[in-house]
Design a protein around this motif. Structure first.
Motif, PDB file in Angstrom:
ATOM      1  N   ARG A 152      46.273  39.071  51.826  1.00  0.00           N
ATOM      2  CA  ARG A 152      45.111  38.393  52.403  1.00  0.00           C
ATOM      3  C   ARG A 152      43.775  38.984  51.944  1.00  0.00           C
ATOM      4  O   ARG A 152      42.798  39.000  52.690  1.00  0.00           O
ATOM      5  CB  ARG A 152      45.193  38.360  53.930  1.00  0.00           C
ATOM      6  N   GLN A 153      43.748  39.434  50.715  1.00  0.00           N
ATOM      7  CA  GLN A 153      42.496  39.756  50.062  1.00  0.00           C
ATOM      8  C   GLN A 153      42.015  38.513  49.321  1.00  0.00           C
ATOM      9  O   GLN A 153      42.826  37.692  48.873  1.00  0.00           O
ATOM     10  CB  GLN A 153      42.675  40.919  49.087  1.00  0.00           C
ATOM     11  N   LEU A 154      40.707  38.356  49.190  1.00  0.00           N
ATOM     12  CA  LEU A 154      40.150  37.180  48.542  1.00  0.00           C
ATOM     13  C   LEU A 154      39.795  37.467  47.092  1.00  0.00           C
ATOM     14  O   LEU A 154      39.179  38.495  46.785  1.00  0.00           O
ATOM     15  CB  LEU A 154      38.897  36.706  49.283  1.00  0.00           C
ATOM     16  N   TRP A 155      40.164  36.547  46.226  1.00  0.00           N
ATOM     17  CA  TRP A 155      39.888  36.678  44.797  1.00  0.00           C
ATOM     18  C   TRP A 155      39.287  35.372  44.288  1.00  0.00           C
ATOM     19  O   TRP A 155      39.748  34.288  44.649  1.00  0.00           O
ATOM     20  CB  TRP A 155      41.166  36.974  44.021  1.00  0.00           C
ATOM     21  N   LEU A 156      38.273  35.484  43.457  1.00  0.00           N
ATOM     22  CA  LEU A 156      37.629  34.314  42.875  1.00  0.00           C
ATOM     23  C   LEU A 156      38.080  34.203  41.422  1.00  0.00           C
ATOM     24  O   LEU A 156      37.929  35.150  40.640  1.00  0.00           O
ATOM     25  CB  LEU A 156      36.108  34.441  42.956  1.00  0.00           C
ATOM     26  N   VAL A 157      38.649  33.066  41.086  1.00  0.00           N
ATOM     27  CA  VAL A 157      39.211  32.854  39.755  1.00  0.00           C
ATOM     28  C   VAL A 157      38.498  31.681  39.098  1.00  0.00           C
ATOM     29  O   VAL A 157      38.320  30.628  39.719  1.00  0.00           O
ATOM     30  CB  VAL A 157      40.725  32.537  39.839  1.00  0.00           C
ATOM     31  N   ARG A 158      38.115  31.843  37.860  1.00  0.00           N
ATOM     32  CA  ARG A 158      37.583  30.717  37.090  1.00  0.00           C
ATOM     33  C   ARG A 158      38.758  29.865  36.603  1.00  0.00           C
ATOM     34  O   ARG A 158      39.774  30.386  36.163  1.00  0.00           O
ATOM     35  CB  ARG A 158      36.766  31.215  35.890  1.00  0.00           C
ATOM     36  N   THR A 159      38.614  28.564  36.686  1.00  0.00           N
ATOM     37  CA  THR A 159      39.720  27.692  36.287  1.00  0.00           C
ATOM     38  C   THR A 159      39.952  27.705  34.780  1.00  0.00           C
ATOM     39  O   THR A 159      41.030  27.284  34.327  1.00  0.00           O
ATOM     40  CB  THR A 159      39.457  26.242  36.739  1.00  0.00           C
ATOM     41  N   ASP A 160      38.955  28.189  34.016  1.00  0.00           N
ATOM     42  CA  ASP A 160      39.141  28.286  32.567  1.00  0.00           C
ATOM     43  C   ASP A 160      39.486  29.700  32.130  1.00  0.00           C
ATOM     44  O   ASP A 160      39.478  30.013  30.936  1.00  0.00           O
ATOM     45  CB  ASP A 160      37.880  27.810  31.830  1.00  0.00           C
ATOM     46  N   ALA A 161      39.825  30.578  33.074  1.00  0.00           N
ATOM     47  CA  ALA A 161      40.171  31.952  32.742  1.00  0.00           C
ATOM     48  C   ALA A 161      41.525  32.002  32.037  1.00  0.00           C
ATOM     49  O   ALA A 161      42.414  31.193  32.328  1.00  0.00           O
ATOM     50  CB  ALA A 161      40.213  32.806  34.008  1.00  0.00           C
ATOM     51  N   PRO A 162      41.708  32.952  31.115  1.00  0.00           N
ATOM     52  CA  PRO A 162      43.023  33.118  30.489  1.00  0.00           C
ATOM     53  C   PRO A 162      44.090  33.387  31.557  1.00  0.00           C
ATOM     54  O   PRO A 162      43.877  34.180  32.466  1.00  0.00           O
ATOM     55  CB  PRO A 162      42.832  34.348  29.589  1.00  0.00           C
ATOM     56  N   GLU A 165      46.131  27.928  34.786  1.00  0.00           N
ATOM     57  CA  GLU A 165      46.453  26.576  34.354  1.00  0.00           C
ATOM     58  C   GLU A 165      46.358  25.623  35.539  1.00  0.00           C
ATOM     59  O   GLU A 165      46.735  25.974  36.667  1.00  0.00           O
ATOM     60  CB  GLU A 165      47.870  26.502  33.769  1.00  0.00           C
ATOM     61  N   THR A 166      45.854  24.442  35.281  1.00  0.00           N
ATOM     62  CA  THR A 166      45.775  23.419  36.319  1.00  0.00           C
ATOM     63  C   THR A 166      46.407  22.134  35.796  1.00  0.00           C
ATOM     64  O   THR A 166      46.359  21.855  34.596  1.00  0.00           O
ATOM     65  CB  THR A 166      44.324  23.130  36.737  1.00  0.00           C
ATOM     66  N   ALA A 167      46.998  21.382  36.699  1.00  0.00           N
ATOM     67  CA  ALA A 167      47.600  20.103  36.340  1.00  0.00           C
ATOM     68  C   ALA A 167      47.298  19.098  37.433  1.00  0.00           C
ATOM     69  O   ALA A 167      47.370  19.428  38.624  1.00  0.00           O
ATOM     70  CB  ALA A 167      49.113  20.250  36.166  1.00  0.00           C
TER      71      ALA A 167
END
Length: 346
Positions: A152-162, A165-167
């Motif tokens: 339950r730690q929060l992390w911010l991820v860019r969707t274009d980060a290596p 993947e998104t579908a």
């Protein structure tokens, strides 16, 4: 408690109502399909309404989301504000706020969240995340995703980060949703390390409250359409609205809608005031789930045969209401969580 809008909030509500009314028309919504209405999103950003959320607080956001819900406007307003703007403002470092908030406020960045946490993501010692989540709302439009790890730690991820993947993935409501898969994706922590999930709990409570406000608007819009229809449609020489059964069904829907609204207002007000609001957010979310589905079913039912038409405007309210019913926890799940919280206090 004082739920009366401030002068600033009232001005924002009026502007939002005008923009949604003018641009979120049935014809434009039908043309948008499951995608975001880019012109509407640009209009919201250009009017300063996204940036204003920092100033009007969570209660102000709830009031604005009510206006969005009335028209089921196809924009990631709730997600960007709760998982982006307000989350970063409350839990981000000074550097993160300076770097991220301007783009979020201008609508140039779109945020969403893989909430609630169900142990789906793990973070290694270097802050790389691995895991997957289904049906993340507005993921197809998002530039950033707020991801809670198993602890339950929060992390911010860019969707274009290596490693990210998104579908595309379809949901009940047309929310540009997608499946998120992270395989060692780089992320930045939001909130203090080892904070015991305090930042996560705060963001989840805000999200449940905000989406309850959105549900209040969806229900109000559905009920308004039903009232207009039954007032105009005649049967046996008189309007349907004069039938006692119709009046009782509409009255029940009105009371349910007001219950969603007032519980969302109370939770938002308490959060803005820095008061304990865990139970209040759960209560608002429970009403949004249980009462919300009753209202949108009633709205469709009161339209008679027209309510079965998938192209009728009231059907959009039905789809949104059912999606919000299950999002962030269905009624029985929320009630069990609320019961556990109350049992700990005895």
């Amino acid at each position: 408690m004082d739920f009366r809008p401030t002068e600033e909030q009232a001005a924002a509500i009026g502007l939002a109502a005008q923009i949604f009314r003018d641009l979120a028309t049935h014809e434009r919504l039908a043309a948008a399909g499951t995608g975001t209405d880019a012109e509407l999103w640009k209009a919201l950003a250009g009017s300063g309404l996204i940036a204003a959320v920092e100033d009007v607080g969570l209660l102000g956001l709830v009031l604005l989301l009510e206006e969005q819900g009335r028209t089921t406007a196809q924009v990631p307003f709730a997600a960007t504000c709760t998982y982006g703007l307000l989350a970063v403002a409350a839990h981000g470092s000074a550097e993160q706020r300076a770097r991220l908030l301007p783009a979020l406020a201008a609508g140039e960045a779109v945020a969403t969240g893989a909430f609630p946490a169900r142990g789906r993501f793990t973070a290694d010692a270097h802050g790389r995340l691995t895991g997957s989540a289904q049906a993340v709302p507005w993921l197809r439009d998002a530039t950033h995703v707020l991801v809670p790890s198993a602890d339950r730690q929060l992390w911010l991820v860019r969707t274009d980060a290596p490693g990210a993947e998104t579908a595309p993935q379809e949901t009940t409501a047309p929310w540009s949703a997608g499946r998120l898969v992270l395989d060692g994706a780089e992320a930045e922590r939001l909130g203090d390390a080892g904070g015991g999930g305090d930042a996560y709990a705060a963001v989840l409570a805000s999200a449940r409250t905000a989406f309850a406000g959105l549900q209040a608007g969806v229900c109000a819009g559905s009920l308004a359409r039903a009232v207009a229809h039954t007032g105009e449609r005649e049967q046996f020489g008189r309007p349907l609205s004069t039938n006692q059964g119709v009046m009782l069904r509409a009255a029940d829907a009105y009371m349910d809608t007001e219950a969603i609204r007032v519980t969302a207002y109370e939770a938002a007000w308490r959060i803005d005031q820095g008061l304990p609001a865990h139970e209040h957010a759960l209560t608002a979310a429970w009403w949004a789930s249980e009462a919300g589905k009753r209202v949108v079913h009633a709205g469709q039912h009161l339209h008679g045969g027209m309510g079965a038409d998938l192209d009728h405007p009231v059907h959009r309210h039905f789809l949104w209401g059912r999606q919000l019913d299950a999002y962030l926890g269905c009624g029985s799940e929320l009630l069990a969580e609320l019961g556990a919280v109350l049992a700990q206090e005895v």
